[in-house]
Design a protein around this motif. Structure first.
Motif, PDB file in Angstrom:
ATOM      1  N   ARG A  74       0.827  -1.201   0.000  1.00 63.33           N
ATOM      2  CA  ARG A  74       0.000   0.000   0.000  1.00 63.33           C
ATOM      3  C   ARG A  74       0.862   1.252   0.000  1.00 63.33           C
ATOM      4  O   ARG A  74       1.954   1.276   0.560  1.00 63.33           O
ATOM      5  N   THR A  76       2.105   4.650   1.293  1.00 64.96           N
ATOM      6  CA  THR A  76       2.170   5.189   2.658  1.00 64.96           C
ATOM      7  C   THR A  76       2.575   6.657   2.701  1.00 64.96           C
ATOM      8  O   THR A  76       2.443   7.294   3.744  1.00 64.96           O
ATOM      9  N   ALA A 346      -6.726  11.559   1.659  1.00 66.08           N
ATOM     10  CA  ALA A 346      -5.452  10.917   1.995  1.00 66.08           C
ATOM     11  C   ALA A 346      -4.276  11.833   1.693  1.00 66.08           C
ATOM     12  O   ALA A 346      -3.257  11.801   2.382  1.00 66.08           O
ATOM     13  N   TRP A 409     -11.843  -1.323   1.466  1.00 71.63           N
ATOM     14  CA  TRP A 409     -10.556  -0.748   1.828  1.00 71.63           C
ATOM     15  C   TRP A 409     -10.754   0.473   2.730  1.00 71.63           C
ATOM     16  O   TRP A 409     -11.812   1.083   2.754  1.00 71.63           O
ATOM     17  N   THR A 410      -9.724   0.795   3.459  1.00 75.28           N
ATOM     18  CA  THR A 410      -9.726   1.974   4.309  1.00 75.28           C
ATOM     19  C   THR A 410      -8.836   3.049   3.694  1.00 75.28           C
ATOM     20  O   THR A 410      -8.019   2.772   2.813  1.00 75.28           O
ATOM     21  N   THR A 411      -9.010   4.248   4.156  1.00 77.57           N
ATOM     22  CA  THR A 411      -8.252   5.377   3.621  1.00 77.57           C
ATOM     23  C   THR A 411      -7.073   5.690   4.525  1.00 77.57           C
ATOM     24  O   THR A 411      -7.262   6.006   5.708  1.00 77.57           O
ATOM     25  N   PRO A 412      -5.859   5.614   4.010  1.00 77.71           N
ATOM     26  CA  PRO A 412      -4.697   5.945   4.835  1.00 77.71           C
ATOM     27  C   PRO A 412      -4.501   7.453   4.909  1.00 77.71           C
ATOM     28  O   PRO A 412      -5.086   8.211   4.129  1.00 77.71           O
ATOM     29  N   THR A 413      -3.716   7.880   5.857  1.00 83.83           N
ATOM     30  CA  THR A 413      -3.215   9.252   5.864  1.00 83.83           C
ATOM     31  C   THR A 413      -1.779   9.185   5.376  1.00 83.83           C
ATOM     32  O   THR A 413      -0.927   8.615   6.044  1.00 83.83           O
ATOM     33  N   LEU A 414      -1.526   9.695   4.210  1.00 86.61           N
ATOM     34  CA  LEU A 414      -0.207   9.563   3.601  1.00 86.61           C
ATOM     35  C   LEU A 414       0.775  10.514   4.264  1.00 86.61           C
ATOM     36  O   LEU A 414       0.492  11.702   4.433  1.00 86.61           O
ATOM     37  N   THR A 558     -11.597   6.326  12.473  1.00 89.33           N
ATOM     38  CA  THR A 558     -12.269   6.122  11.194  1.00 89.33           C
ATOM     39  C   THR A 558     -13.443   7.091  11.143  1.00 89.33           C
ATOM     40  O   THR A 558     -13.770   7.745  12.151  1.00 89.33           O
TER      41      THR A 558
END
Length: 579
Positions: A74, A76, A346, A409-414, A558
């Motif tokens: 994924r 990051t 993100a 899917w979940t949303t990352p914090t980039l 979340t």
């Protein structure tokens, strides 16, 4: 692998973040604080040097995860998004649009106050086309909006906002009414009448050549660093392709684009009354020839339109849709826009995407009063670098999609790669516009996963209370069972509002599920809800986690979102439990 001959990559566009106070905008909607508008990239494709494997992700009936790369890992960091975008771009070319070639060997032309001429030649073949120019009052050079097919956002408002209108006839580049093995127009004069590239990619290629000529003109009349694009109906499909495939476009505004435009392919295939994929493929050769294999199997597509919208991030995007014409698939359009908004979030640029389908007039491609103010705000922010984007989501209750039904899917914090800002990103572990970092949110959410006395800090509330109706910089919240829940009003209008609740694990262990209780005032009813499952639509409503966002580690967060019909008073008694 990537095709040879594409331009070398440049560094990603960089913008700074700043916290802002929520304000009541010109169209009466309370908008969330926004980051400054992101600049367009200086090149057509800044990921041209990224290697892309000749593979595809597994087939899925849900929207593909935009953050999972072809190697299974994924993304990051924000810098990692550059090459992930390149993967999405090439997958979209392989299966949806057909290849959009890079800049030809020779592009020349002229720019005047009344028109643009374009001459292209490559590998012994040549072609020409033109566009008309209508300047606003004042002294140039002017920003511009490319109006595909002469039909798009209100040109009077565009010019009154200080931008030139460049009317581009895409049929000169790729003609409609032709067989797939006998395509014609300037694009196919260079690349052959049997090219597998569809008209939308050809039209996007032509728009890029217009931008080439504007760049070469020296900027006496038009500014190549301040280009917008719009179009309605089939030309809305084209406007989306133009903005997605050329990163020099600062603002993309597709209108009522229908199938082969914004609406998610997987969703539109199931939306009653929407134009079927087979019709979108066969009506005109808009889509590439390869899409024929997917018109009855959208789950086999390695991409979907939420990722095409994400290709535009963090640049400006304002999607306008019509919920009154079933054929246009506005429910699936809202699904795609909500999915694309997760990519913007993100990247820390959640304020740079707007969506509006809550309109009264059902006439196809009408000039709508509801869109005038956000259109002006978008032009000011992204083309004139003045003010902030409209940052509004107005989803019609008639055609409201539920993103939670379409993703696992979940949303990352980039992350920021060393603490700098990039692509509308975040700084020092904090985010704006409701995005999360380290389990917390800024401007109306929680910070570092913690709360104070059941409320939020830094723009939120304390002791579980609400702040003046729950504007985007305020929230309501409470704790219970090891988790907290905070509400913020994303936007409001006469007769409803959009809310978002952030759920945070406030304990030291992992929770496997959560449930949020909230009480809606009399006369309010939930019209749509995503990223959760609700029991009840009015009064006391309980929202439980979706299958993919129930597990939260210590300090992790979340969100779920919803729209409400009725008075714009935020819910009370918002609390969270894990039992």
């Amino acid at each position: 692998m990537r095709r040879p001959g594409l331009w070398a990559a440049s560094t990603a566009a960089v913008v700074a973040l700043g916290l802002a106070v929520a304000t009541l905008d010109a169209y009466g909607t309370t908008t969330r604080p926004t980051v400054p508008a992101a600049a367009a990239a200086g090149v057509e494709d800044d990921g041209a040097d990224c290697p892309v494997a000749n593979t595809a992700p597994p087939a899925t009936s849900l929207l593909p995860d935009p953050f999972t790369k072809l190697d299974g890992t994924r993304v990051t960091t924000k810098s990692g998004w550059r090459c992930r975008r390149a993967e999405i771009k090439e997958l979209a070319e392989r299966t949806v649009y057909g290849q959009k070639p890079a800049k030809p060997a020779n592009v020349t032309g002229t720019v005047s106050s009344s028109g643009i001429t374009v001459n292209v030649s490559d590998q012994g073949r040549s072609a020409s086309f033109s566009a008309s120019v209508s300047l606003p009052s004042g002294t140039g050079p002017f920003p511009l909006v490319l109006v595909v097919g002469g039909l798009g956002a209100d040109t009077a408002t565009i010019k009154a906002s200080g931008a030139a209108v460049v009317s581009y006839n895409p049929l000169d580049v790729g003609k409609e009414g032709t067989a797939r093995n006998a395509k014609s127009g300037a694009f196919y004069s260079l690349y052959g009448s049997t090219s597998s590239t569809g008209l939308l990619a050809a039209w996007a290629w032509g728009a890029s050549r217009i931008i080439d000529v504007i760049e070469q003109s020296g900027g006496a009349v038009l500014r190549a660093d301040a280009v917008g694009v719009t179009g309605c109906s089939r030309y809305g499909k084209g406007a989306l392709a133009v903005g997605a495939f050329d990163q020099r476009v600062a603002l993309t505004m597709p209108i009522e684009s229908g199938t082969a435009g914004v609406p998610a392919y997987r969703s539109v295939a199931q939306e009653s009354g929407a134009q079927p994929l087979s019709s979108g493929y066969s009506e005109q050769p808009w889509l590439g020839d390869a899409f024929g294999s997917y018109q009855s199997n959208p789950g086999g597509l390695p991409v979907d339109t939420h990722e095409v919208l994400g290709m535009i991030a963090p640049r400006g995007l304002f999607v306008m849709e019509n919920p009154h014409v079933d054929w246009l698939g506005a429910t699936s359009g809202s699904v795609a826009a909500l999915g694309g908004a997760e990519i913007y979030k993100a990247l820390g640029a959640g304020g740079n995407i707007s969506y509006w389908s809550d309109v009264a007039d059902g006439t196809h491609c009408a000039v709508r009063s509801e869109w005038k103010a956000p259109l002006q705000a978008s032009i000011n922010a992204f083309l004139k670098k003045s003010g902030t984007p409209p940052a509004v989501f107005r989803v019609s209750a008639k055609k409201a999609g539920n993103l939670s039904q379409w993703r696992s899917w979940t949303t990352p914090t980039l992350a920021d790669d060393g603490g700098g800002t990039a692509n509308g990103g975040t700084t020092n572990g904090g985010t704006t516009n409701g995005g999360t970092v380290n389990g917390g949110t800024a401007n109306g959410g929680t910070t570092n996963g913690g709360t104070t006395n059941g409320g939020t800090t830094n723009g939120g509330t304390t002791n579980g209370g609400t702040t003046d109706g729950g504007t985007s910089s305020g929230s309501s919240g409470g704790t219970g069972g090891g988790c907290t829940a905070t509400h913020r009003t994303v936007s409001s209008w006469n007769g409803g509002y959009q809310g978002e609740v952030t759920v945070t694990n406030a304990g030291s262990g992992t929770i496997d599920h959560w449930a949020v209780a909230m009480t809606l005032p009399a006369g309010e009813e939930i019209a749509s809800l995503w990223s959760g499952t609700a029991s009840g639509t009015g009064g006391i409503v309980t929202v439980r986690n979706a299958a993919y966002n129930g597990t939260l580690g210590a300090g992790a967060s979340t969100t779920f979102g919803f729209t409400v019909n009725g008075p714009s008073t935020p819910p009370s008694g918002v609390s969270c439990g894990t039992s």
